[in-house]
Design a protein around this motif. Structure first.
Motif, PDB file in Angstrom:
ATOM      1  N   LEU A  74       0.845  -1.196   0.000  1.00 38.31           N
ATOM      2  CA  LEU A  74       0.000   0.000   0.000  1.00 38.31           C
ATOM      3  C   LEU A  74       0.877   1.242   0.000  1.00 38.31           C
ATOM      4  O   LEU A  74       1.948   1.234   0.606  1.00 38.31           O
ATOM      5  CB  LEU A  74      -0.886   0.002   1.257  1.00 38.31           C
ATOM      6  CG  LEU A  74      -1.940  -1.109   1.350  1.00 38.31           C
ATOM      7  CD1 LEU A  74      -2.559  -1.132   2.737  1.00 38.31           C
ATOM      8  CD2 LEU A  74      -3.012  -0.950   0.281  1.00 38.31           C
ATOM      9  N   PRO A  75       0.409   2.320  -0.647  1.00 39.00           N
ATOM     10  CA  PRO A  75       1.234   3.532  -0.699  1.00 39.00           C
ATOM     11  C   PRO A  75       1.443   4.133   0.686  1.00 39.00           C
ATOM     12  O   PRO A  75       2.430   4.816   0.914  1.00 39.00           O
ATOM     13  CB  PRO A  75       0.446   4.485  -1.601  1.00 39.00           C
ATOM     14  CG  PRO A  75      -0.941   3.944  -1.631  1.00 39.00           C
ATOM     15  CD  PRO A  75      -0.833   2.469  -1.424  1.00 39.00           C
ATOM     16  N   ASN A  76       0.494   3.917   1.582  1.00 37.61           N
ATOM     17  CA  ASN A  76       0.712   4.389   2.946  1.00 37.61           C
ATOM     18  C   ASN A  76       0.004   3.472   3.939  1.00 37.61           C
ATOM     19  O   ASN A  76      -1.015   2.873   3.628  1.00 37.61           O
ATOM     20  CB  ASN A  76       0.290   5.852   3.104  1.00 37.61           C
ATOM     21  CG  ASN A  76      -1.196   6.024   2.892  1.00 37.61           C
ATOM     22  OD1 ASN A  76      -2.004   5.417   3.592  1.00 37.61           O
ATOM     23  ND2 ASN A  76      -1.556   6.855   1.910  1.00 37.61           N
ATOM     24  N   ILE A  77       0.540   3.392   5.123  1.00 37.19           N
ATOM     25  CA  ILE A  77      -0.074   2.607   6.197  1.00 37.19           C
ATOM     26  C   ILE A  77       0.006   3.420   7.486  1.00 37.19           C
ATOM     27  O   ILE A  77       0.670   4.456   7.531  1.00 37.19           O
ATOM     28  CB  ILE A  77       0.629   1.234   6.392  1.00 37.19           C
ATOM     29  CG1 ILE A  77       2.108   1.430   6.723  1.00 37.19           C
ATOM     30  CG2 ILE A  77       0.438   0.335   5.182  1.00 37.19           C
ATOM     31  CD1 ILE A  77       2.804   0.173   7.184  1.00 37.19           C
ATOM     32  N   LEU A  93       0.915   7.791  13.203  1.00 33.56           N
ATOM     33  CA  LEU A  93       1.127   8.608  12.001  1.00 33.56           C
ATOM     34  C   LEU A  93       1.051   7.761  10.739  1.00 33.56           C
ATOM     35  O   LEU A  93       1.068   6.536  10.811  1.00 33.56           O
ATOM     36  CB  LEU A  93       2.461   9.382  12.086  1.00 33.56           C
ATOM     37  CG  LEU A  93       3.719   8.637  12.544  1.00 33.56           C
ATOM     38  CD1 LEU A  93       4.356   7.879  11.402  1.00 33.56           C
ATOM     39  CD2 LEU A  93       4.706   9.649  13.107  1.00 33.56           C
ATOM     40  N   THR A  94       0.934   8.455   9.624  1.00 34.42           N
ATOM     41  CA  THR A  94       0.856   7.753   8.345  1.00 34.42           C
ATOM     42  C   THR A  94       2.266   7.549   7.809  1.00 34.42           C
ATOM     43  O   THR A  94       3.066   8.481   7.777  1.00 34.42           O
ATOM     44  CB  THR A  94       0.024   8.573   7.340  1.00 34.42           C
ATOM     45  OG1 THR A  94      -1.264   8.773   7.920  1.00 34.42           O
ATOM     46  CG2 THR A  94      -0.132   7.851   6.027  1.00 34.42           C
ATOM     47  N   VAL A  95       2.543   6.316   7.446  1.00 31.68           N
ATOM     48  CA  VAL A  95       3.886   5.990   6.956  1.00 31.68           C
ATOM     49  C   VAL A  95       3.799   5.724   5.454  1.00 31.68           C
ATOM     50  O   VAL A  95       3.006   4.885   5.005  1.00 31.68           O
ATOM     51  CB  VAL A  95       4.448   4.744   7.676  1.00 31.68           C
ATOM     52  CG1 VAL A  95       5.875   4.469   7.235  1.00 31.68           C
ATOM     53  CG2 VAL A  95       4.379   4.900   9.183  1.00 31.68           C
ATOM     54  N   GLN A  96       4.574   6.472   4.703  1.00 33.06           N
ATOM     55  CA  GLN A  96       4.577   6.311   3.245  1.00 33.06           C
ATOM     56  C   GLN A  96       5.501   5.168   2.842  1.00 33.06           C
ATOM     57  O   GLN A  96       6.516   4.924   3.499  1.00 33.06           O
ATOM     58  CB  GLN A  96       5.056   7.607   2.572  1.00 33.06           C
ATOM     59  CG  GLN A  96       4.317   8.859   2.980  1.00 33.06           C
ATOM     60  CD  GLN A  96       2.884   8.889   2.485  1.00 33.06           C
ATOM     61  OE1 GLN A  96       2.546   8.265   1.486  1.00 33.06           O
ATOM     62  NE2 GLN A  96       2.034   9.609   3.191  1.00 33.06           N
ATOM     63  N   LEU A  97       5.136   4.507   1.765  1.00 32.59           N
ATOM     64  CA  LEU A  97       6.020   3.476   1.208  1.00 32.59           C
ATOM     65  C   LEU A  97       7.154   4.172   0.455  1.00 32.59           C
ATOM     66  O   LEU A  97       6.923   5.013  -0.417  1.00 32.59           O
ATOM     67  CB  LEU A  97       5.226   2.587   0.240  1.00 32.59           C
ATOM     68  CG  LEU A  97       5.988   1.417  -0.376  1.00 32.59           C
ATOM     69  CD1 LEU A  97       6.293   0.364   0.675  1.00 32.59           C
ATOM     70  CD2 LEU A  97       5.170   0.802  -1.501  1.00 32.59           C
TER      71      LEU A  97
END
Ligand SMILES: *[C@@H]1O[C@H](CO)[C@@H](O)[C@H](O)[C@H]1NC(C)=O
Ligand SMILES: *[C@@H]1O[C@H](CO)[C@@H](O)[C@H](O)[C@H]1NC(C)=O
Ligand SMILES: *[C@@H]1O[C@H](CO)[C@@H](O)[C@H](O)[C@H]1NC(C)=O
Length: 310
Positions: A74-77, A93-97
């Motif tokens: 996924l692009p972010n998790i 927080l949102t973690v970007q790939l």
């Protein structure tokens, strides 16, 4: 003179202000700027990993988690942190790939025993890395209690393996039901004696607690603590104080059993020999002789008859 007095007043008033502060956390003993920094990084491919981190001194510790992710990419998790199982506030927080992996990093001030523990970074509830922050642990504890006698002295020893960083000093404790009560050997020199040997490179540091003039009340749980700047590493020893009679108990039980057995045999022998004596057995010849000849003859006759029938 008056200047220092004013200074003292100022200090006192500062303290007063501090105690009124709604935030009850005491001011840090070591300013953040002077704290050394360290980084621990873990790269996780699977679902979970446990990383043990040994600490001796207060430190600004950055924990870095890298997760190479699941199939979905996924692009972010969502990522967050936990301490001893509880989510740390405002850590979500949102973690970007990025380059096929997710990164989560956070700095922690590890200044006391409270701040040691189990820190986990969690990725989307799918993967987690646990950092176990602790002072060096002592080797395996002895599972059997130390047994000693009332009136004797006993020496309880603890050591930190030579391969591990050696403690600054040692402290002994005795469990009193609810707490571990520190043992102050200096205050009770007739009861306790403590000897410490400092560890050096390649030599294990150790501590020995001697308890003098043991009473049964000295039985219980003792703890030796290896004291480091950041916290205390504990090991547990059980002491049992017994009286001299106690180990004799099984032996005494056997003696009593044997005595009873002997008594039973003797009684049996006596009763059976009585029967025989009335039968004029050779063993009781004297007794038999005392009997009048006629009686004897008659009884002998009947008894031999009886014996032959048998
Ligand atoms: C996270 O990814 C979703 C698509 O899966 C996207 O719609 C959303 O805008 C992204 N959010 C952020 C904060 O990047
Ligand atoms: C660390 O905490 C997690 C929960 O956040 C728990 O599942 C794990 O068993 C703990 N690990 C240790 C070694 O205590
Ligand atoms: C046990 O020790 C603690 C710490 O010294 C002390 O506060 C507490 O009163 C003790 N409890 C008993 C039952 O002696």
């Amino acid at each position: 003179m008056s200047a220092s007095f004013h200074f003292l007043l100022l200090l006192l008033s500062c303290r007063g202000i501090n105690t009124k502060d709604p935030d009850p956390t005491p001011p840090p003993l070591v300013p953040t700027t002077s704290l050394p920094s360290d980084v621990k990084s873990v790269v996780l491919k699977g679902e979970s990993h446990v990383e043990k981190v040994e600490l001796l001194k207060p430190v600004n510790l950055a924990l870095e988690c890298t997760w190479t992710g699941n199939q979905n990419k996924l692009p972010n998790i969502t990522g967050y942190w936990r301490k001893d199982g509880d989510e740390i506030e405002n850590s979500r927080l949102t973690v970007q790939l990025e380059n096929g992996q997710y990164n989560l990093k956070r700095e922690f001030r590890i200044v006391d025993e409270e701040s040691l523990g189990n820190y986990s970074c969690v990725f989307d509830s799918e993967a987690e890395i646990h950092f176990i922050l602790a002072v060096p642990q002592m080797g395996e504890e002895r599972d059997k209690p130390i047994v000693s006698y009332v009136g004797d002295s006993v020496v309880i020893a603890c050591k930190m393996e030579e391969t591990k960083p050696q403690p600054r000093t040692w402290q002994w404790y005795k469990a009193n039901g609810t707490d571990k009560e520190p043992i102050n050997a200096d205050a009770e020199p007739l009861r306790y004696e403590v000897k410490n040997e400092a560890g050096t490179a390649g030599k294990a540091g150790k501590t020995m607690l001697t308890v003098h003039k043991l009473t049964e009340a000295d039985s219980g749980s003792y703890y030796c603590g290896a004291v480091y700047d950041i916290g205390i590493s504990m090991s547990h020893v059980e002491l049992r104080v017994i009286t001299f009679l106690q180990p004799l108990k099984p032996f005494l039980a056997i003696v009593v059993e044997v005595l009873v057995l002997v008594a039973v045999i003797l009684l049996y022998e006596r009763s059976s020999s009585k029967k025989k004596s009335t039968a004029g057995d050779g063993m009781n010849a004297d007794q038999a002789n005392k009997l009048t000849q006629g009686e004897n003859n008659g009884m002998e006759g009947s008894s031999t008859m009886r014996q032959r029938k048998v």
